[in-house]
Motif scaffolding. Sequence first.
Motif, PDB file in Angstrom:
ATOM      1  N   SER A  44      10.574   1.870   1.813  1.00  0.00           N
ATOM      2  CA  SER A  44      11.936   1.769   1.169  1.00  0.00           C
ATOM      3  C   SER A  44      11.732   2.507  -0.410  1.00  0.00           C
ATOM      4  O   SER A  44      10.590   2.492  -0.623  1.00  0.00           O
ATOM      5  CB  SER A  44      12.376   0.143   0.993  1.00  0.00           C
ATOM      6  OG  SER A  44      12.158  -0.561   2.002  1.00  0.00           O
ATOM      7  N   TYR A  46      11.735   1.556  -4.247  1.00  0.00           N
ATOM      8  CA  TYR A  46      11.104   0.359  -5.042  1.00  0.00           C
ATOM      9  C   TYR A  46      11.747   0.844  -6.507  1.00  0.00           C
ATOM     10  O   TYR A  46      11.607   1.888  -7.032  1.00  0.00           O
ATOM     11  CB  TYR A  46       9.901   0.181  -4.932  1.00  0.00           C
ATOM     12  CG  TYR A  46       9.512  -0.585  -3.585  1.00  0.00           C
ATOM     13  CD1 TYR A  46       9.290  -1.829  -3.637  1.00  0.00           C
ATOM     14  CD2 TYR A  46       9.233   0.186  -2.416  1.00  0.00           C
ATOM     15  CE1 TYR A  46       8.917  -2.409  -2.520  1.00  0.00           C
ATOM     16  CE2 TYR A  46       8.808  -0.516  -1.455  1.00  0.00           C
ATOM     17  CZ  TYR A  46       8.767  -1.706  -1.334  1.00  0.00           C
ATOM     18  OH  TYR A  46       8.306  -2.371  -0.122  1.00  0.00           O
ATOM     19  N   SER A  48      10.583  -0.066 -10.332  1.00  0.00           N
ATOM     20  CA  SER A  48       9.392  -0.522 -10.914  1.00  0.00           C
ATOM     21  C   SER A  48       9.588  -0.289 -12.443  1.00  0.00           C
ATOM     22  O   SER A  48       9.973   0.799 -13.045  1.00  0.00           O
ATOM     23  CB  SER A  48       8.169  -0.090 -10.362  1.00  0.00           C
ATOM     24  OG  SER A  48       8.151   1.238 -10.686  1.00  0.00           O
ATOM     25  N   SER A  62       8.339   5.262  -4.049  1.00  0.00           N
ATOM     26  CA  SER A  62       8.053   5.253  -2.558  1.00  0.00           C
ATOM     27  C   SER A  62       6.595   5.684  -2.137  1.00  0.00           C
ATOM     28  O   SER A  62       5.956   6.498  -3.045  1.00  0.00           O
ATOM     29  CB  SER A  62       9.286   5.901  -1.960  1.00  0.00           C
ATOM     30  OG  SER A  62       9.021   7.294  -1.698  1.00  0.00           O
ATOM     31  N   PHE A 129       3.372  -0.680  -7.416  1.00  0.00           N
ATOM     32  CA  PHE A 129       4.387   0.289  -6.996  1.00  0.00           C
ATOM     33  C   PHE A 129       3.991   1.265  -6.111  1.00  0.00           C
ATOM     34  O   PHE A 129       4.665   1.966  -5.497  1.00  0.00           O
ATOM     35  CB  PHE A 129       5.255   1.060  -7.985  1.00  0.00           C
ATOM     36  CG  PHE A 129       4.079   1.716  -9.141  1.00  0.00           C
ATOM     37  CD1 PHE A 129       3.682   3.117  -8.826  1.00  0.00           C
ATOM     38  CD2 PHE A 129       3.954   1.055 -10.154  1.00  0.00           C
ATOM     39  CE1 PHE A 129       2.811   3.511  -9.646  1.00  0.00           C
ATOM     40  CE2 PHE A 129       2.805   1.586 -11.160  1.00  0.00           C
ATOM     41  CZ  PHE A 129       2.507   3.003 -10.660  1.00  0.00           C
ATOM     42  N   TYR A 132       2.578  -2.012  -2.503  1.00  0.00           N
ATOM     43  CA  TYR A 132       3.696  -2.762  -1.742  1.00  0.00           C
ATOM     44  C   TYR A 132       4.409  -1.780  -0.811  1.00  0.00           C
ATOM     45  O   TYR A 132       4.449  -1.895   0.410  1.00  0.00           O
ATOM     46  CB  TYR A 132       4.728  -3.481  -2.579  1.00  0.00           C
ATOM     47  CG  TYR A 132       3.922  -4.861  -3.077  1.00  0.00           C
ATOM     48  CD1 TYR A 132       4.292  -5.920  -2.176  1.00  0.00           C
ATOM     49  CD2 TYR A 132       3.323  -5.043  -4.150  1.00  0.00           C
ATOM     50  CE1 TYR A 132       3.571  -7.280  -2.432  1.00  0.00           C
ATOM     51  CE2 TYR A 132       2.552  -6.139  -4.539  1.00  0.00           C
ATOM     52  CZ  TYR A 132       2.872  -7.129  -3.598  1.00  0.00           C
ATOM     53  OH  TYR A 132       2.538  -8.505  -4.375  1.00  0.00           O
ATOM     54  N   PRO A 133       4.690  -0.512  -1.241  1.00  0.00           N
ATOM     55  CA  PRO A 133       5.460   0.552  -0.542  1.00  0.00           C
ATOM     56  C   PRO A 133       4.247   1.037   0.668  1.00  0.00           C
ATOM     57  O   PRO A 133       4.888   1.362   1.682  1.00  0.00           O
ATOM     58  CB  PRO A 133       5.825   1.608  -1.607  1.00  0.00           C
ATOM     59  CG  PRO A 133       5.816   1.099  -2.751  1.00  0.00           C
ATOM     60  CD  PRO A 133       4.839  -0.107  -2.741  1.00  0.00           C
ATOM     61  N   LYS A 158       3.682  -8.699  -8.603  1.00  0.00           N
ATOM     62  CA  LYS A 158       4.661  -7.716  -8.056  1.00  0.00           C
ATOM     63  C   LYS A 158       5.251  -7.027  -9.430  1.00  0.00           C
ATOM     64  O   LYS A 158       5.909  -5.914  -9.415  1.00  0.00           O
ATOM     65  CB  LYS A 158       5.761  -8.361  -7.238  1.00  0.00           C
ATOM     66  CG  LYS A 158       5.677  -8.381  -5.862  1.00  0.00           C
ATOM     67  CD  LYS A 158       6.721  -8.607  -5.175  1.00  0.00           C
ATOM     68  CE  LYS A 158       6.498  -8.420  -3.814  1.00  0.00           C
ATOM     69  NZ  LYS A 158       7.777  -8.657  -2.793  1.00  0.00           N
ATOM     70  N   LEU A 161       8.814  -5.635  -9.403  1.00  0.00           N
ATOM     71  CA  LEU A 161       8.957  -4.540  -8.441  1.00  0.00           C
ATOM     72  C   LEU A 161      10.276  -5.036  -7.346  1.00  0.00           C
ATOM     73  O   LEU A 161      10.022  -6.208  -6.858  1.00  0.00           O
ATOM     74  CB  LEU A 161       7.676  -4.363  -7.651  1.00  0.00           C
ATOM     75  CG  LEU A 161       7.783  -3.150  -6.439  1.00  0.00           C
ATOM     76  CD1 LEU A 161       7.751  -2.147  -7.332  1.00  0.00           C
ATOM     77  CD2 LEU A 161       6.632  -3.355  -5.456  1.00  0.00           C
ATOM     78  N   THR A 162      10.982  -4.239  -7.223  1.00  0.00           N
ATOM     79  CA  THR A 162      12.259  -4.733  -6.207  1.00  0.00           C
ATOM     80  C   THR A 162      12.384  -3.462  -5.293  1.00  0.00           C
ATOM     81  O   THR A 162      12.505  -2.349  -5.730  1.00  0.00           O
ATOM     82  CB  THR A 162      13.464  -5.046  -7.221  1.00  0.00           C
ATOM     83  OG1 THR A 162      13.878  -4.233  -7.745  1.00  0.00           O
ATOM     84  CG2 THR A 162      13.445  -6.276  -7.907  1.00  0.00           C
ATOM     85  N   ILE A 163      12.985  -3.784  -4.197  1.00  0.00           N
ATOM     86  CA  ILE A 163      13.403  -2.833  -3.121  1.00  0.00           C
ATOM     87  C   ILE A 163      15.037  -2.500  -3.703  1.00  0.00           C
ATOM     88  O   ILE A 163      16.029  -3.500  -3.774  1.00  0.00           O
ATOM     89  CB  ILE A 163      13.694  -3.163  -1.818  1.00  0.00           C
ATOM     90  CG1 ILE A 163      12.098  -3.758  -1.269  1.00  0.00           C
ATOM     91  CG2 ILE A 163      14.214  -2.371  -0.820  1.00  0.00           C
ATOM     92  CD1 ILE A 163      11.991  -4.011  -0.146  1.00  0.00           C
TER      93      ILE A 163
END
Length: 167
Positions: A44, A46, A48, A62, A129, A132-133, A158, A161-163
């Motif tokens: 996805s 992200y 950051s 990503s 970043f 997580y990806p 995180k 960090l968001t999608i």
Amino acid sequence: MTKQHSELAFLGLGANLNAPLEQIRKATNALSEHAEINLVASSSLYGSKPMGPQDQPDYVNSVVAIETNLSPLALLDITQKIELDFGRVRKENRWGPRTLDIDIILFKDQKIDNERLTVPHYGMKTREFVLYPLHEVAPELCLPCGTELTELLKTIDKNGLTILATS
């Protein structure tokens, strides 16, 4: 591309200038269109916080998994050309804003440390970043040092960090 000799590699992509979401999508397409690169998976996209100076826009990041017959340095040449094609200007400020950054995070289980390339990427174990990806595309991954990716994730925050979007 001949599959029997191809190596699995993971690339981290980041941008925070010139419509970064589109920059990452177009850079992923540029990688997948290269004759010597087979795109296996893409995380996805992200959002950051920037590393270093905070007076810059947030990043879009990503990770992609690829197979390639290229050597690590030949792959680096290709990723740097794509960065230039997307308007990347290399500056003294290591963590400043950029149109596109493509890092070779891992290249199979190789350890490389020379003036042009360090693999595994020197900062990957502390960067949400990246981790997580990376976990999204390779949840069972074990790093060349023997550390399992799932164990690393237990140690890293995180940090906002968001999608933002799926690839």
